[in-house]
Design a protein around this motif. Sequence first.
Motif, PDB file in Angstrom:
ATOM      1  N   GLN A 210       0.831  -1.200   0.000  1.00 28.87           N
ATOM      2  CA  GLN A 210       0.000   0.000   0.000  1.00 28.87           C
ATOM      3  C   GLN A 210       0.867   1.252   0.000  1.00 28.87           C
ATOM      4  N   THR A 211       1.935   1.235   0.778  1.00 24.55           N
ATOM      5  CA  THR A 211       2.859   2.375   0.796  1.00 24.55           C
ATOM      6  C   THR A 211       3.507   2.566  -0.570  1.00 24.55           C
ATOM      7  N   ALA A 212       3.914   1.462  -1.189  1.00 26.34           N
ATOM      8  CA  ALA A 212       4.520   1.542  -2.521  1.00 26.34           C
ATOM      9  C   ALA A 212       3.527   2.100  -3.536  1.00 26.34           C
ATOM     10  N   TYR A 213       2.269   1.629  -3.478  1.00 28.18           N
ATOM     11  CA  TYR A 213       1.256   2.144  -4.401  1.00 28.18           C
ATOM     12  C   TYR A 213       1.058   3.642  -4.204  1.00 28.18           C
ATOM     13  N   THR A 214       0.913   4.060  -2.961  1.00 27.63           N
ATOM     14  CA  THR A 214       0.668   5.474  -2.665  1.00 27.63           C
ATOM     15  C   THR A 214       1.814   6.343  -3.167  1.00 27.63           C
ATOM     16  N   GLU A 215       3.041   5.897  -2.950  1.00 34.40           N
ATOM     17  CA  GLU A 215       4.203   6.670  -3.393  1.00 34.40           C
ATOM     18  C   GLU A 215       4.253   6.764  -4.916  1.00 34.40           C
ATOM     19  N   MET A 216       3.955   5.667  -5.599  1.00 35.63           N
ATOM     20  CA  MET A 216       3.999   5.675  -7.054  1.00 35.63           C
ATOM     21  C   MET A 216       2.821   6.436  -7.643  1.00 35.63           C
ATOM     22  N   GLU A 217       1.681   6.391  -6.978  1.00 35.35           N
ATOM     23  CA  GLU A 217       0.534   7.196  -7.396  1.00 35.35           C
ATOM     24  C   GLU A 217       0.881   8.670  -7.285  1.00 35.35           C
ATOM     25  N   LYS A 218       1.486   9.037  -6.177  1.00 39.67           N
ATOM     26  CA  LYS A 218       1.901  10.420  -5.937  1.00 39.67           C
ATOM     27  C   LYS A 218       2.903  10.872  -7.002  1.00 39.67           C
ATOM     28  N   GLU A 219       3.868  10.018  -7.291  1.00 36.86           N
ATOM     29  CA  GLU A 219       4.890  10.347  -8.284  1.00 36.86           C
ATOM     30  C   GLU A 219       4.267  10.524  -9.669  1.00 36.86           C
ATOM     31  N   ALA A 220       3.342   9.625 -10.029  1.00 38.51           N
ATOM     32  CA  ALA A 220       2.700   9.711 -11.341  1.00 38.51           C
ATOM     33  C   ALA A 220       1.905  10.995 -11.492  1.00 38.51           C
ATOM     34  N   VAL A 221       1.227  11.411 -10.438  1.00 39.16           N
ATOM     35  CA  VAL A 221       0.424  12.629 -10.480  1.00 39.16           C
ATOM     36  C   VAL A 221       1.316  13.859 -10.544  1.00 39.16           C
ATOM     37  N   LEU A 222       2.373  13.872  -9.731  1.00 37.06           N
ATOM     38  CA  LEU A 222       3.237  15.049  -9.678  1.00 37.06           C
ATOM     39  C   LEU A 222       4.058  15.233 -10.945  1.00 37.06           C
ATOM     40  N   GLU A 223       4.184  14.178 -11.738  1.00 38.73           N
ATOM     41  CA  GLU A 223       4.872  14.301 -13.019  1.00 38.73           C
ATOM     42  C   GLU A 223       4.128  15.232 -13.975  1.00 38.73           C
ATOM     43  N   LEU A 224       2.833  15.448 -13.721  1.00 38.03           N
ATOM     44  CA  LEU A 224       2.053  16.335 -14.574  1.00 38.03           C
ATOM     45  C   LEU A 224       2.538  17.773 -14.483  1.00 38.03           C
ATOM     46  N   GLY A 225       3.076  18.152 -13.332  1.00 38.31           N
ATOM     47  CA  GLY A 225       3.458  19.540 -13.140  1.00 38.31           C
ATOM     48  C   GLY A 225       2.299  20.321 -12.557  1.00 38.31           C
ATOM     49  N   PRO A 226       2.582  21.350 -11.764  1.00 41.03           N
ATOM     50  CA  PRO A 226       1.526  22.064 -11.038  1.00 41.03           C
ATOM     51  C   PRO A 226       0.562  22.840 -11.921  1.00 41.03           C
ATOM     52  N   ASN A 227       1.016  23.231 -13.113  1.00 43.63           N
ATOM     53  CA  ASN A 227       0.158  24.080 -13.950  1.00 43.63           C
ATOM     54  C   ASN A 227      -0.376  23.352 -15.185  1.00 43.63           C
ATOM     55  N   GLU A 228      -0.111  22.067 -15.269  1.00 40.87           N
ATOM     56  CA  GLU A 228      -0.559  21.318 -16.435  1.00 40.87           C
ATOM     57  C   GLU A 228      -2.050  21.021 -16.340  1.00 40.87           C
ATOM     58  N   ILE A 229      -2.743  21.261 -17.455  1.00 37.75           N
ATOM     59  CA  ILE A 229      -4.184  21.028 -17.497  1.00 37.75           C
ATOM     60  C   ILE A 229      -4.449  19.529 -17.645  1.00 37.75           C
ATOM     61  N   VAL A 230      -5.326  19.026 -16.822  1.00 42.70           N
ATOM     62  CA  VAL A 230      -5.683  17.613 -16.902  1.00 42.70           C
ATOM     63  C   VAL A 230      -6.792  17.444 -17.940  1.00 42.70           C
ATOM     64  N   ASP A 231      -6.395  16.995 -19.128  1.00 45.36           N
ATOM     65  CA  ASP A 231      -7.382  16.718 -20.165  1.00 45.36           C
ATOM     66  C   ASP A 231      -7.470  15.207 -20.364  1.00 45.36           C
ATOM     67  N   ALA A 232      -8.228  14.797 -21.375  1.00 40.01           N
ATOM     68  CA  ALA A 232      -8.439  13.357 -21.580  1.00 40.01           C
ATOM     69  C   ALA A 232      -7.122  12.632 -21.850  1.00 40.01           C
ATOM     70  N   GLY A 233      -6.216  13.282 -22.576  1.00 38.15           N
ATOM     71  CA  GLY A 233      -4.950  12.644 -22.908  1.00 38.15           C
ATOM     72  C   GLY A 233      -4.064  12.426 -21.695  1.00 38.15           C
ATOM     73  N   THR A 234      -3.857  13.485 -20.905  1.00 33.96           N
ATOM     74  CA  THR A 234      -2.998  13.342 -19.729  1.00 33.96           C
ATOM     75  C   THR A 234      -3.642  12.439 -18.691  1.00 33.96           C
ATOM     76  N   ALA A 235      -4.956  12.499 -18.581  1.00 32.91           N
ATOM     77  CA  ALA A 235      -5.649  11.636 -17.626  1.00 32.91           C
ATOM     78  C   ALA A 235      -5.466  10.170 -18.001  1.00 32.91           C
ATOM     79  N   ALA A 236      -5.509   9.862 -19.302  1.00 34.58           N
ATOM     80  CA  ALA A 236      -5.341   8.482 -19.750  1.00 34.58           C
ATOM     81  C   ALA A 236      -3.937   7.968 -19.431  1.00 34.58           C
ATOM     82  N   VAL A 237      -2.932   8.830 -19.578  1.00 35.10           N
ATOM     83  CA  VAL A 237      -1.554   8.423 -19.287  1.00 35.10           C
ATOM     84  C   VAL A 237      -1.400   8.098 -17.805  1.00 35.10           C
ATOM     85  N   VAL A 238      -1.875   9.003 -16.945  1.00 32.71           N
ATOM     86  CA  VAL A 238      -1.772   8.781 -15.507  1.00 32.71           C
ATOM     87  C   VAL A 238      -2.588   7.565 -15.099  1.00 32.71           C
TER      88      VAL A 238
END
Length: 417
Positions: A210-238
């Motif tokens: 669970q800790t590993a999942y949470t850390e990797m989930e966090k990493e995957a989300v933060l790769e988007l960058g703070p100002n990146e718009i979450v559209d269908a394409g970026t959402a599909a990648v994450v």
Amino acid sequence: MYDRFEVNKVLVVAPLRVAEDTWTKESAKWDHLRGLRVVRVLGSQAQRIRALETDADIYCINRENIPWLVKYYGTEWPFDGVVLDELSSFKSPSSKRFKAMRKVRPLIKHIVGLTGTPSPNGLIDLWAQIYLLDQGKRLGRTLTEYRNRYFNPGRRNGYVVYDWVPKDGAEDEIYRRISDICISMKACDYLKLPERVDVVRTVKLDDEAQTAYTEMEKEAVLELGPNEIVDAGTAAVVSGKLLQIANGAVYDENGKTHIIHESKLDTLEDVIEAVNGRPVLVFYAYQHDLERIMQRFPQARKLEGSAEIDAWNRGEIPILLAHPAGAGHGLNLQAGGNHIVWFGLTWSLELYQQANARIYRQGVKGERVTITHLVTEGTIDEDVMRVLDGKATRQDALLEAVKARVEKYQSNGKEIT
């Protein structure tokens, strides 16, 4: 063909395995079809050309080779009858297969489209399919005309529109316009189908996983960058990365597989043990899923083609592994077993419904079909199940699932601890 002489030469366009296996075998089962000569236009270019030169009534080709076929014949298109098996695979007007069929459509006298999911992503999907049937007479000659008449833009970013919302009364008007050329039949209304039981098996992660999942989930989300718009394409990648992790492994940027946990494999083993030797059809999502399942269960076989289909239906395969995109349309697997397990879930309701229909259909063994979903607790699996349960639309749920995680881990470009 031989009663009313409406057509002389018929082309069947289908998914690869359906063109290879289903049409030839099914035609041999029916008395009124046994006299028809069926040829499969498959394989290398030389093999396809030899098949086309064979004297036959029906020529079956996979949809990926339609652009080649149209180019091969040019203006000498010989097929006055065409059957588009899985018409919804032509729903994109920008696809090569649609453009190719559109080119030869005026040369086709009689055309039929078959699909169990005509509008998997909404009514916007209907235009291209109906166009191939009537060349634009009912819904307009262009997609733009269709959208302007029946839809309003939904979510958008500048000039980019992510979805289209039907105008008031548009749905009824669209159905009215196409009603004279469309026939809708539900199997449950005409056939005696077995009872269907849907089961959700919760997969619990231990503290380390669970800790590993949470850390990797966090990493995957933060790769988007703070100002990146979450559209269908970026959402599909994450989403894709999170679904991999929920299954137990993930690819890195070099394509190498990293094992995160074996909780789903353990749960799958429990399910297989519980069916007590009865055959199980397992749908996987990623190549590393397939590899890990086959390593855990040496008796499992991957669905490759006719040999596996025949062996499964003879009861010779205890665990058949299939990807829903490859086995989701047209294959008859109901004779081999009545238990489905979804190891890796899919956002696509179309693939999900079609894949289940490989077994949940007339002729299945037993009085009950059980469909088991392995859902990893506290992961994006739970969001996907909401879509498959019909409690949310795919696009909305996908975007909201990723946005919720972005809000969880980001605040004005900074991490929330």
